[in-house]
Design a protein around this motif. Structure first.
Motif, PDB file in Angstrom:
ATOM      1  N   UNK A  59       0.839  -1.197   0.000  1.00  0.00           N
ATOM      2  CA  UNK A  59       0.000   0.000   0.000  1.00  0.00           C
ATOM      3  C   UNK A  59       0.872   1.244   0.000  1.00  0.00           C
ATOM      4  N   UNK A  60       0.406   2.276  -0.681  1.00  0.00           N
ATOM      5  CA  UNK A  60       1.072   3.583  -0.647  1.00  0.00           C
ATOM      6  C   UNK A  60       0.491   4.363   0.528  1.00  0.00           C
ATOM      7  N   UNK A  61       1.373   4.823   1.404  1.00  0.00           N
ATOM      8  CA  UNK A  61       0.970   5.381   2.698  1.00  0.00           C
ATOM      9  C   UNK A  61       1.341   6.865   2.765  1.00  0.00           C
ATOM     10  N   UNK A  62       0.384   7.772   2.990  1.00  0.00           N
ATOM     11  CA  UNK A  62       0.730   9.192   3.147  1.00  0.00           C
ATOM     12  C   UNK A  62       1.505   9.426   4.433  1.00  0.00           C
TER      13      UNK A  62
ATOM     14  N   UNK B 190       6.184   1.800  15.008  1.00  0.00           N
ATOM     15  CA  UNK B 190       4.903   2.167  14.442  1.00  0.00           C
ATOM     16  C   UNK B 190       4.768   3.632  14.096  1.00  0.00           C
ATOM     17  N   UNK B 191       5.325   4.512  14.936  1.00  0.00           N
ATOM     18  CA  UNK B 191       5.186   5.943  14.652  1.00  0.00           C
ATOM     19  C   UNK B 191       6.054   6.395  13.484  1.00  0.00           C
ATOM     20  N   UNK B 192       7.018   5.561  13.091  1.00  0.00           N
ATOM     21  CA  UNK B 192       7.844   5.913  11.937  1.00  0.00           C
ATOM     22  C   UNK B 192       7.069   5.802  10.623  1.00  0.00           C
TER      23      UNK B 192
ATOM     24  N   UNK C  66      -3.420  -4.592  10.590  1.00  0.00           N
ATOM     25  CA  UNK C  66      -3.864  -3.850  11.774  1.00  0.00           C
ATOM     26  C   UNK C  66      -3.402  -2.399  11.688  1.00  0.00           C
ATOM     27  N   UNK C  67      -2.161  -2.184  11.256  1.00  0.00           N
ATOM     28  CA  UNK C  67      -1.648  -0.820  11.123  1.00  0.00           C
ATOM     29  C   UNK C  67      -2.464  -0.035  10.103  1.00  0.00           C
ATOM     30  N   UNK C  68      -2.795  -0.671   8.988  1.00  0.00           N
ATOM     31  CA  UNK C  68      -3.568  -0.007   7.940  1.00  0.00           C
ATOM     32  C   UNK C  68      -4.952   0.388   8.448  1.00  0.00           C
ATOM     33  N   UNK C  69      -5.652  -0.571   9.070  1.00  0.00           N
ATOM     34  CA  UNK C  69      -7.002  -0.281   9.553  1.00  0.00           C
ATOM     35  C   UNK C  69      -6.979   0.746  10.686  1.00  0.00           C
ATOM     36  N   UNK C  70      -5.946   0.702  11.516  1.00  0.00           N
ATOM     37  CA  UNK C  70      -5.826   1.695  12.593  1.00  0.00           C
ATOM     38  C   UNK C  70      -5.638   3.093  12.013  1.00  0.00           C
ATOM     39  N   UNK C  71      -4.794   3.206  10.993  1.00  0.00           N
ATOM     40  CA  UNK C  71      -4.562   4.505  10.363  1.00  0.00           C
ATOM     41  C   UNK C  71      -5.838   5.034   9.717  1.00  0.00           C
ATOM     42  N   UNK C  72      -6.575   4.161   9.037  1.00  0.00           N
ATOM     43  CA  UNK C  72      -7.825   4.588   8.411  1.00  0.00           C
ATOM     44  C   UNK C  72      -8.824   5.058   9.466  1.00  0.00           C
ATOM     45  N   UNK C  73      -8.922   4.306  10.560  1.00  0.00           N
ATOM     46  CA  UNK C  73      -9.835   4.684  11.628  1.00  0.00           C
ATOM     47  C   UNK C  73      -9.437   5.982  12.297  1.00  0.00           C
ATOM     48  N   UNK C  74      -8.128   6.174  12.498  1.00  0.00           N
ATOM     49  CA  UNK C  74      -7.638   7.405  13.124  1.00  0.00           C
ATOM     50  C   UNK C  74      -7.929   8.621  12.248  1.00  0.00           C
TER      51      UNK C  74
ATOM     52  N   UNK D  92      -4.884  16.046   1.781  1.00  0.00           N
ATOM     53  CA  UNK D  92      -3.754  15.235   2.199  1.00  0.00           C
ATOM     54  C   UNK D  92      -4.204  13.919   2.816  1.00  0.00           C
ATOM     55  N   UNK D  93      -5.316  13.966   3.572  1.00  0.00           N
ATOM     56  CA  UNK D  93      -5.794  12.777   4.272  1.00  0.00           C
ATOM     57  C   UNK D  93      -6.800  11.973   3.465  1.00  0.00           C
ATOM     58  N   UNK D  94      -7.128  12.418   2.261  1.00  0.00           N
ATOM     59  CA  UNK D  94      -8.134  11.741   1.447  1.00  0.00           C
ATOM     60  C   UNK D  94      -7.615  10.372   1.019  1.00  0.00           C
TER      61      UNK D  94
END
Length: 335
Positions: free
Chosen positions: A114-117, A200-202, A220-228, A263-265
């Motif tokens: 995945x490409x991550x902002x 994780x914060x990196x 889990x990291x992906x879904x957490x980021x989306x939820x946040x 940016x967050x879209x």
């Protein structure tokens, strides 16, 4: 959103042609609404569509050879298409992709990248859910494949790669992660720069270009980021509408909020690449709209244009089965 998304992508990349698989009674009326797309589209009718709640084994039994998903993948295998893009059932798409296209010779298991902002721009994170668990060899494979993708997406020769861990110290983490870290550190990989362990914060900081982890933690990291992201957006909407002064303040800061929203879209970075397959497959988020699906098509276009498969094959051929393979076969015992 598939057909409107294809129409939008065609505007941006007019040299694209499409093979659309689906039910004619549902798709053709939509296709008629986009004459430019229809002119460059071959439509293939399929009676069977894989449901979002179908189990991968069920999808293989019922949809193999005759579903729109299988036929889209088969068109890649036969050379009728250069990439397959789907917003359907992720598990079914991965199972069918592995069965239809097979994995590359040096790859045991594929991954979803995945490409991550990030605060610095974007990073690539893999695996975000293709397989659960990973040994040292698989993690090294992910690093090689992720760096090949980063070369294309970010246009850099030697992407920096980090292993996601519970700490940056070499003594921390499970043995497989530590073994993979030793291999990446001790082997001179020509197409990547190993930056060590990251936490994780990196991911959000953009510390490295490529972050490698196994599918359980990655998903889990992906879904957490989306939820946040959704949580923050909800907080902002609530705060900006709470009082008259807040509403006035929002009007003055609207430009900044619009930039933050863009940016967050998640639609901007929609599309996960199935790496390790002998073909290019892009998984779009099932809940996206036309703009998001167009982004997934654009990603597939770029992977084809810049020959992702050859880059991965070349990188694997250079690095395996030489020094790295030997190190995987007999990793040092850590204290």
């Amino acid at each position: 959103m598939v057909i409107p998304g294809a129409a939008l992508s065609l505007v941006r990349r007019p040299d694209t042609a499409f093979v659309i698989h689906g039910r004619s009674e549902e798709c053709l009326p939509l296709l008629d609404q986009h004459p430019a797309l229809k002119a460059v589209t071959t439509f293939v009718h399929s009676d069977v569509a894989i449901r979002m709640d179908d189990k991968p084994s069920q999808a293989l039994r019922q949809g193999r050879y005759k579903s729109s998903m299988w036929r889209a993948l088969d068109s890649v295998k036969k050379g009728e298409a250069d990439a397959a893009v789907s917003a359907g059932n992720t598990g079914a798409l991965m199972a069918m992709s592995k069965f239809c296209l097979r994995t590359m010779a040096q790859v045991d298991r594929p991954a979803i990248a995945a490409i991550w902002p990030t605060m610095k721009g974007e990073s690539i994170v893999l695996d975000v859910g293709a397989t659960i668990g990973a040994d040292a060899r698989h993690l090294v494979d992910l690093a090689i494949m992720g760096s090949a993708m980063a070369q294309i997406v970010f246009d850099i020769d030697r992407p920096s790669v980090g292993l996601l861990n519970v700490g940056v110290e070499e003594i921390k983490g499970v043995e497989e992660v530590k073994s993979a870290g030793r291999i990446l550190k001790e082997t001179n990989f020509p197409h990547l720069t190993y930056a060590g362990f990251v936490e994780g914060d990196d991911i959000g900081k953009g510390t490295v270009d490529v972050i490698v982890t196994e599918g359980f933690a990655g998903n889990i990291a992906l879904k957490t980021a989306e939820g946040t992201a959704k949580q923050i957006a909800s907080y902002l909407r609530s705060a900006m509408s709470r009082t008259l002064m807040a509403k006035i303040g929002y009007l003055f800061a609207k430009g900044a909020f619009d930039a933050l929203r863009a940016k967050m879209d998640p639609r901007r970075a929609n599309g996960g690449v199935f790496l390790g397959l002998d073909g290019i497959v892009i998984k779009s988020h099932g809940g996206t709209d036309a703009m998001g699906f167009a982004a997934a098509i654009d990603l597939g276009y770029d992977m084809v244009k810049h020959d992702l498969l050859s880059k991965i094959r070349d990188s694997l051929e250079v690095n395996f089965p030489n020094a790295a393979a030997e190190a995987v076969a007999s990793p040092e015992t850590s204290e």
